[in-house]
Scaffold this motif. Structure first.
Motif, short mmCIF file in Angstrom:
data_model
loop_
_atom_site.label_atom_id
_atom_site.label_comp_id
_atom_site.label_asym_id
_atom_site.label_seq_id
_atom_site.Cartn_x
_atom_site.Cartn_y
_atom_site.Cartn_z
N GLN A 7 40.55 32.53 41.12
CA GLN A 7 40.55 33.96 40.82
C GLN A 7 39.21 34.39 40.21
O GLN A 7 38.69 35.45 40.53
N HIS A 11 36.69 37.02 41.98
CA HIS A 11 36.26 38.23 41.27
C HIS A 11 34.73 38.32 41.24
O HIS A 11 34.15 39.37 41.52
N GLU A 15 32.21 41.12 43.01
CA GLU A 15 31.20 41.86 42.26
C GLU A 15 29.84 41.75 42.93
O GLU A 15 29.14 42.75 43.08
#
Length: 58
Positions: A7, A11, A15
């Motif tokens: 995770q 993430h 970004e």
């Protein structure tokens, strides 16, 4: 790879992809960069946790 690590990498990769302007066809590149960063952070954390005398400041 554990779920939390996956995770965090996902993430970070998203970004990076967003900051790059949503380019197509570069998902592997962003994933590998993110994985390297997140694993590096994890390694640093483990080192600091095991030896509090270690510092990241120069």
């Amino acid at each position: 790879m554990d779920d939390e690590l996956t995770q965090r990498i996902r993430h970070r990769a998203r970004e990076k992809w967003e900051l790059a302007g949503y380019p197509e066809g570069r998902s592997d590149e962003f994933w590998l960069e993110a994985e390297k960063e997140v694993r590096g952070e994890q390694d640093t954390y483990q080192e600091l946790k095991s030896d509090p005398s270690v510092t990241t400041n120069s």
